[in-house]
Design an enzyme around this catalytic site. Structure first.
Site, PDB file in Angstrom:
ATOM      1  N   HIS B  70       0.847  -1.195   0.000  1.00  0.00           N
ATOM      2  CA  HIS B  70       0.000   0.000   0.000  1.00  0.00           C
ATOM      3  C   HIS B  70       0.882   1.245   0.000  1.00  0.00           C
ATOM      4  CE1 HIS B  70      -3.039   2.962   1.166  1.00  0.00           C
ATOM      5  NE2 HIS B  70      -2.343   3.245   2.249  1.00  0.00           N
ATOM      6  N   ASP B  99       7.433  21.788 -26.209  1.00  0.00           N
ATOM      7  CA  ASP B  99       7.414  20.450 -25.602  1.00  0.00           C
ATOM      8  C   ASP B  99       8.473  20.434 -24.502  1.00  0.00           C
ATOM      9  OD1 ASP B  99       7.371  17.479 -25.164  1.00  0.00           O
ATOM     10  OD2 ASP B  99       6.250  17.488 -27.044  1.00  0.00           O
ATOM     11  N   TRP B 135       6.961   0.063   3.934  1.00  0.00           N
ATOM     12  CA  TRP B 135       7.499   0.793   2.792  1.00  0.00           C
ATOM     13  C   TRP B 135       8.852   1.403   3.144  1.00  0.00           C
ATOM     14  CZ3 TRP B 135       8.871   5.746   1.103  1.00  0.00           C
ATOM     15  CH2 TRP B 135       8.725   6.777   2.048  1.00  0.00           C
ATOM     16  N   SER B 163      13.263   6.287 -13.409  1.00  0.00           N
ATOM     17  CA  SER B 163      12.181   7.046 -14.036  1.00  0.00           C
ATOM     18  C   SER B 163      12.086   8.442 -13.446  1.00  0.00           C
ATOM     19  CB  SER B 163      10.854   6.305 -13.851  1.00  0.00           C
ATOM     20  OG  SER B 163       9.775   7.147 -14.178  1.00  0.00           O
ATOM     21  N   SER B 164      12.136   8.543 -12.119  1.00  0.00           N
ATOM     22  CA  SER B 164      12.029   9.851 -11.475  1.00  0.00           C
ATOM     23  C   SER B 164      13.211  10.737 -11.823  1.00  0.00           C
ATOM     24  CB  SER B 164      11.982   9.691  -9.955  1.00  0.00           C
ATOM     25  OG  SER B 164      10.753   9.189  -9.559  1.00  0.00           O
ATOM     26  N   HIS B 247      13.219  12.017   3.937  1.00  0.00           N
ATOM     27  CA  HIS B 247      12.590  13.268   4.295  1.00  0.00           C
ATOM     28  C   HIS B 247      12.425  14.198   3.107  1.00  0.00           C
ATOM     29  CE1 HIS B 247      10.356  15.705   6.795  1.00  0.00           C
ATOM     30  NE2 HIS B 247      10.902  16.694   6.109  1.00  0.00           N
ATOM     31  N   GLU B 249      11.995  13.281   0.283  1.00  0.00           N
ATOM     32  CA  GLU B 249      10.940  12.629  -0.485  1.00  0.00           C
ATOM     33  C   GLU B 249       9.551  13.162  -0.127  1.00  0.00           C
ATOM     34  OE1 GLU B 249      10.509  10.735  -2.955  1.00  0.00           O
ATOM     35  OE2 GLU B 249       8.505   9.886  -2.682  1.00  0.00           O
ATOM     36  N   TYR B 251       8.799  16.063   0.911  1.00  0.00           N
ATOM     37  CA  TYR B 251       8.641  17.392   0.322  1.00  0.00           C
ATOM     38  C   TYR B 251       8.519  17.308  -1.186  1.00  0.00           C
ATOM     39  CZ  TYR B 251       9.090  19.009   4.936  1.00  0.00           C
ATOM     40  OH  TYR B 251       8.842  19.191   6.266  1.00  0.00           O
ATOM     41  N   SER B 262      -1.498  26.952  -5.486  1.00  0.00           N
ATOM     42  CA  SER B 262      -1.131  28.349  -5.746  1.00  0.00           C
ATOM     43  C   SER B 262      -1.619  28.830  -7.099  1.00  0.00           C
ATOM     44  CB  SER B 262       0.385  28.522  -5.673  1.00  0.00           C
ATOM     45  OG  SER B 262       0.865  28.104  -4.426  1.00  0.00           O
ATOM     46  N   HIS B 296      14.531  13.081  12.488  1.00  0.00           N
ATOM     47  CA  HIS B 296      13.328  13.176  13.312  1.00  0.00           C
ATOM     48  C   HIS B 296      12.427  11.968  13.083  1.00  0.00           C
ATOM     49  CE1 HIS B 296      11.534  15.598   9.782  1.00  0.00           C
ATOM     50  NE2 HIS B 296      10.833  14.497   9.837  1.00  0.00           N
ATOM     51  N   HIS B 297      12.775  11.124  12.108  1.00  0.00           N
ATOM     52  CA  HIS B 297      12.054   9.870  11.933  1.00  0.00           C
ATOM     53  C   HIS B 297      12.653   8.796  12.825  1.00  0.00           C
ATOM     54  CE1 HIS B 297       9.959  11.315   8.286  1.00  0.00           C
ATOM     55  NE2 HIS B 297      11.070  11.971   8.064  1.00  0.00           N
ATOM     56  N   THR B 322       6.447  27.050   5.983  1.00  0.00           N
ATOM     57  CA  THR B 322       5.166  26.414   5.667  1.00  0.00           C
ATOM     58  C   THR B 322       4.016  27.309   6.108  1.00  0.00           C
ATOM     59  OG1 THR B 322       6.281  24.322   6.109  1.00  0.00           O
ATOM     60  CG2 THR B 322       3.915  24.244   5.791  1.00  0.00           C
ATOM     61  N   LYS B 325       3.366  30.081   3.705  1.00  0.00           N
ATOM     62  CA  LYS B 325       2.583  29.696   2.531  1.00  0.00           C
ATOM     63  C   LYS B 325       1.088  29.667   2.850  1.00  0.00           C
ATOM     64  CE  LYS B 325       4.542  26.914  -0.554  1.00  0.00           C
ATOM     65  NZ  LYS B 325       5.384  27.718  -1.447  1.00  0.00           N
ATOM     66  N   ARG B 444       1.549   1.164  15.182  1.00  0.00           N
ATOM     67  CA  ARG B 444       1.183   1.008  13.793  1.00  0.00           C
ATOM     68  C   ARG B 444       1.665  -0.333  13.270  1.00  0.00           C
ATOM     69  NH1 ARG B 444       5.290   5.035  10.503  1.00  0.00           N
ATOM     70  NH2 ARG B 444       4.379   3.957   8.728  1.00  0.00           N
TER      71      ARG B 444
END
Lengths: 186, 520, 384
Positions: B70, B99, B135, B163-164, B247, B249, B251, B262, B296-297, B322, B325, B444
């Site tokens: 998932h 293009d 994950w 790909s990314s 991390h 990732e 963002y 926006s 922090h993870h 943040t 924004k 979890r």
């Protein structure tokens, strides 16, 4: 900025490809060694010296007594009996101290173990010097035999004054397969 | 000049060989929606098992495969490709380019994705089952103790990363080199800015993920011990490397969503975006800060206290840009002339719910408190608020907003609004109670739980089913629009819309801006 | 009229959401643990400090949220085009932007101060009176009370909830999934230091009411501490995904008076002596089967199946080992199979339990070998 190519798109792409490759290399060439260097230098994660420490004569600090606690753990699938001969030892910083750990292989086949040390609190690790340790080498034991494994250590006089207890924990792992060249997957 | 173009080719080969940014964007969007349904099905299985205490439907080992897949499918298959698809469709038009900079690499960036996910999904059917280590695949659960399919997983991650990276290189090259004359960086639409910054993040950290899984591969198959204490390695090293990628990732996931919001809020406020310059600087600050907060993870892993303090302070700092924004979006609305068509509804949902997710993020950043939150459902609630009510709502808003431009037909507005309300209710019913059970002590990644968590889990499951069902309504609306929606040829579908994409015909011609426009 | 209602509905829902977050901040479930909304301050000073910090941050967020959403909802209502407003054109204000960058920064500093002091508390493991070594296993915990001399009291702690409750053929007990066969016992008002490591993969030891959570990492040792001020039973769970039974390895800590603790410790130490006595006994097949069934369910069933059919582990029913030579079967039970997931259970259970479970495996599941193992056989096998 150096232009790699006259075509601005190719120029941008080439530079970005270099960045991508550099970041991949960064993981192996910088992150891993940096982590290990920082761990060893600062004793983060409780890693202690992996090679014998050459003692420097500093004299013994009789005014402080540090309690050293020994803990032994078997990793998964490791059937050896493994324990410290003494569980608590009171030492003075600067003095050289000796103790032994007992190990016994109950299986009929010869096996090889690797003991991995870990110190708590982790900031004490850089002040805990092992001059002789069974953890520096892999430990082979024939089937149904046992051994006394020596440990000699010095607690540095510069150990922060607020640390009064240091716990030294050894985990033994079965590395028989790694030694024989076969790859251990479990 | 452009008369050698005869419009798109016919048949299946059109899609296989296309180098057209609109076609590739369309393929990314459909692919990501299929992945959203796939990842969503895994979620339905998870929530069905968690509907009541006790094991009713699946075994614990399979449950772990569901939670793992998932996460992987949603992050790498649904959210990321969907925003890449949006980037492909919109960036060239927004900057007045014909293009992307590298159209053929663009085709490759997309087409390696379906095989990568086929490979990942196929692990469900091999012996030992699919990856079941979450994950975040911490070692040694993912190395020494992993099922045989871990090798397929590693290969799949490598292809996704490739790909990314290719897609990001393309986006940077396009934005840096192909803007229409007069479009300086500080005149670009904010969506282009957020994607430019995101693309730099991707180029920097996807290779780090590749490094991490390569080290896993080496530990598993080539006798190294990067993450195994037995050989002198350290499982915690894995966590540092993973989160150094992980991390930034998150963002990467949210910055393009910020860009979309926006664009849409000013349109429906009929007022320019408030504080354009600081929006750019805030996005850049968030990107920069994202590199120095990763641990922090890992607050409970046993880091020295100095390290914990550094990461706590740096993480708390991210609240500042943040917040800027969020204030700017609200200031855009302030004294505008607001209407609430479906895209705007999803943006309003985003504004409220993403902010709530930001608040729980601030709570999580407080290291001592995190010792009670870490690895509990409080964290699960937090990241679903920012990723679903944040990124997914934003993407949904984007589809409703730009669909008329893409296909020249209007979607059904009542159905769109209904979709929003059902999504909003379902989402909150699914995830708000998870804050409670997390605070009350529910960990979890567990397939079964103690009785005091039962009522909120049942609520959460019902909410999840409702949210899932409403996506079918969304699919129906999109397909019905494309097939038989009310035709529209207004260049400017929305009264308050600004930007180059609203100056061209509706639906957008196959080739646009073959001659660059003049930008004042 | 329709659109009016829609907008008011949205306002109402937004209001409800805000109220829910306020309510969650203030309500503590009284007594009974059902449907608790909030973290518990628990029974430690540290836990109270963490709880207070949590509430402080939560309230700050709630207040800021009310302000921000208030402005937003005001705008949604009063700045609608349908009210006939003309949109303004302003799109910047340096003064305002500086204000809402600087003010949050100061609020953050205000949060960071108590956060720093509470974090330093968590790391202060000095002057503990009792040390316990905690080792995470797949899927149970091992506890070893570190003493100065002699044999440490050491035991495994397995989930006690029966499979019948988990698979819904029996009603679930009150402490479903949060009960163990051997809880950790510690004295009240005593600083206890925990040394935490793991046997295989990463686990995490979490007891919310004692405000303790720390990762258990194989090959490394972490330390943390608690000081419980109230007697009682406190339950926790593993907090790091560790494989299939991650959700089934709970933690139970009994905090008791010093006298009760001393009694318990003494009993545990003499248990070792009692086991030694039991070792000299010869049990009947029925006694061994009864005891062995309990041991099987606690220690073997997770991998070998309720009917010995196998799963993660090999089948026991009709297996070559369980119907083969007794010595070989005993060897595997005691020393495990190095290189596989079959652990060396000789170190994890006493010889009476080992004798019982091997006997059980050989006679249950249709194996019907008719032989049995006595504790002294196990002891002798271990001696070699």
């Amino acid at each position: 900025m150096i232009a790699v190519s006259k075509n601005p798109v190719v120029d941008t792409v080439a530079k970005l490809v270099v960045v991508a490759i550099a970041m991949f290399a960064f993981v192996f060439v910088v992150m891993v060694p940096l982590y290990n260097v920082l761990c060893e230098a600062l004793g983060i994660n409780g890693k202690t010296n992996a090679q014998a420490y050459t003692a420097v004569q500093t004299g013994i600090d009789e005014s402080r007594e540090i309690t050293i606690q020994f803990v032994a753990t078997n990793n998964q699938g490791m059937p050896w009996e493994f324990k410290p001969s003494v569980t608590i030892m009171k030492v003075n910083p600067g003095a050289s101290n000796d103790t032994v750990f007992f190990a016994s292989n109950p299986l009929p086949d010869a096996m090889v173990a690797q003991a991995i040390p870990s110190v708590s609190p982790s900031r004490a690790a850089e002040f805990f010097h092992k001059t002789e340790c069974f953890c520096f080498n892999q430990q082979p034991l024939d089937g149904n035999s046992s051994a006394e494994m020596p440990l000699q250590f010095i607690v540095d006089r510069d150990l922060p004054r607020d640390i009064k207890t240091i716990t030294l924990s050894y985990t033994i792992f079965d590395v028989t397969d790694m030694v024989s060249g076969a790859v251990a997957t479990r | 000049m452009g008369d050698h173009h005869h419009g798109p080719a016919k048949g299946l080969t059109r899609w296989l060989f296309t180098t057209n940014h609109k076609d590739i964007g369309t393929m990314y969007l459909w692919f990501s929606f299929a992945m959203f349904i796939l990842g969503g099905s895994f979620a339905m299985i998870i929530r069905a098992e968690l509907f009541q205490p006790g094991m009713q439907l699946v075994e614990p080992a399979f449950f772990n495969q569901m939670t793992t897949l998932h996460g992987l499918v949603m992050v790498f298959g649904a959210i990321m490709p969907s925003f890449v698809g949006l980037a492909n469709w919109m960036i060239p038009m927004m900057i007045g380019a014909p293009d992307m900079a590298l159209p053929r690499m663009n085709n490759w960036s997309f087409w390696i994705l379906p095989p990568a996910f086929l490979l990942l999904a196929s692990t469900l059917f091999v012996e030992g089952g699919a990856p079941a280590f979450g994950w975040t695949f911490y070692a040694p659960l993912s190395t020494t103790y992993a099922p045989p399919s871990v090798t397929f997983f590693i290969f799949s991650v490598h292809v996704l990363g490739l790909s990314s990276i290719m897609g990001s290189i393309n986006i940077i090259a396009t934005v840096m080199n192909m803007r229409a004359p007069g479009m300086t960086y500080m005149k670009m639409p904010l969506f282009v800015w957020t994607w430019l910054i995101t693309a730099f993040l991707l180029v920097a950290v996807m290779p780090v993920l590749a490094g991490a899984v390569t080290m896993m591969l080496m530990d598993i198959h080539f006798g190294t011990s990067f993450f195994s204490a037995a050989g002198g390695g350290d499982p915690v090293l894995f966590q540092h490397i993973f989160w150094f990628f992980g991390h930034p990732e998150v963002y990467i996931i949210i910055l393009p969503a910020f860009g979309v919001v926006s664009q849409i809020i000013p349109t429906f406020s009929r007022k320019p975006l408030f504080g354009y310059d600081s929006m750019v600087y805030a996005t850049a600050s968030i990107a920069f800060l994202s590199f120095i907060v990763w641990a922090h993870h890992m607050y409970t892993v046993g880091m020295p206290v100095a390290g914990e303090l550094f990461f706590m302070y740096a993480t708390m700092l991210i609240a500042v840009p943040t917040g800027v924004k969020v204030f700017n979006w609200i200031s855009t609305m302030w004294r505008g002339a607001l209407t609430f068509e479906t895209p705007m509804l999803f943006c309003m949902g985003f504004l409220v719910l993403f902010t709530i997710g930001g608040f729980t993020g601030l709570m999580l950043s407080i290291a001592p408190a995190d010792f009670q939150y870490h690895d509990s459902y409080f964290v699960v609630a937090h990241f679903h608020y920012v990723m679903v009510a944040g990124a997914v709502f934003s993407m949904t808003a984007a589809v409703y907003y730009w669909l008329p431009k893409w296909c020249g037909r209007m979607y059904n507005e009542s159905m769109g609004k209904t979709h929003f309300w059902i999504s909003f209710i379902g989402f909150n019913l699914a995830f708000f109670p998870q804050h409670f059970v997390g605070l009350a002590g529910m960990p979890r990644r567990i397939p079964d739980y103690a009785l005091q968590f039962a009522d909120f889990n049942m609520m959460s499951s019902i909410g999840a089913f409702i949210y899932g069902a409403s996506q079918i309504m969304f699919l129906y609306n999109v397909i019905a629009t494309i097939v038989s929606g009310k035709p529209t040829s207004d260049e400017k579908t929305w009264e308050g819309a600004e930007g180059l994409e609203w100056t061209i015909a509706t639906p957008a011609p196959y080739h646009t801006f073959e001659t660059p426009p003049a930008v004042r | 009229m329709y659109f009016e209602a829609k907008r008011l509905l949205k306002l109402a829902l937004g209001f409800v959401l805000t109220v829910m977050s306020v309510a969650s901040a203030g309500v503590l479930a009284a007594g009974d643990k059902m449907n608790e909304l909030n973290m518990s301050p628990g029974v430690t000073a540290l836990g109270q400090d963490i709880f207070d910090l949590h509430m402080l941050i939560l309230w700050i967020c709630v207040i800021i949220g009310l302000l921000v959403f208030g402005v937003m909802f005001y705008s949604i209502y009063y700045h609608r085009k349908s009210r006939g407003v003309t949109p303004a054109t302003f799109h910047e204000s340096t003064k305002v932007e500086i204000a809402w960058t600087v003010i949050p920064f100061f609020i953050l500093i205000g949060m960071a101060v108590p956060a720093t002091s509470t974090l330093l508390e968590i790391y202060d493991t000095d002057d503990a009176e009792l040390d316990i070594l905690i080792t995470g296993y797949q899927w149970k915990w091992k506890y070893e009370y570190l003493g100065d001399t002699g044999e440490n009291v050491s035991f495994f702690s397995n989930l006690r909830t029966p499979q019948s409750e988990i698979y819904n053929s029996a009603d679930k007990g009150q402490n479903y999934l949060l009960e163990v066969d051997e809880p950790v016992v510690i004295p009240v008002n005593t600083k206890v230091r925990f040394l935490i490591t793991a046997n295989d993969v990463i686990h995490s030891w979490w007891v919310p009411e004692l405000a303790v959570k720390r990762d258990a990492i194989p090959g490394f040792i972490n330390e943390t501490w608690t000081l419980a001020t109230e007697e009682g039973i406190y339950r926790g769970q593993c907090a790091e995904l560790c494989g299939k039974d991650h959700g089934f390895m709970p933690i139970v800590v009994n905090v008791v008076s010093q006298e009760e603790y001393n009694e318990w410790l003494g009993a545990k130490q003499s248990e070792a002596a009692e086991i030694k006595e039991l070792m000299a006994q010869n049990f009947t097949l029925d006694q061994l089967m009864e005891r062995g069934k309990g041991v099987y369910e606690r220690s073997c069933l997770a991998c070998h199946g309720a009917g010995g059919e196998g799963g993660l582990g090999t089948a026991i029913a009709g297996s070559a080992v369980a119907t083969g030579e007794l010595g070989g079967h005993l060897e595997i039970g005691i020393n495990g199979v190095p290189g596989s997931a079959m652990q060396a259970f000789g170190g994890q259970m006493n010889d009476v339990d080992m004798a019982a479970v091997i006997t059980y495996q050989r006679n249950a599941f249709g194996n019907n070998m008719g032989d049995m193992v006595q504790p002294i056989d196990v002891f002798n096998h271990k001696k070699g």
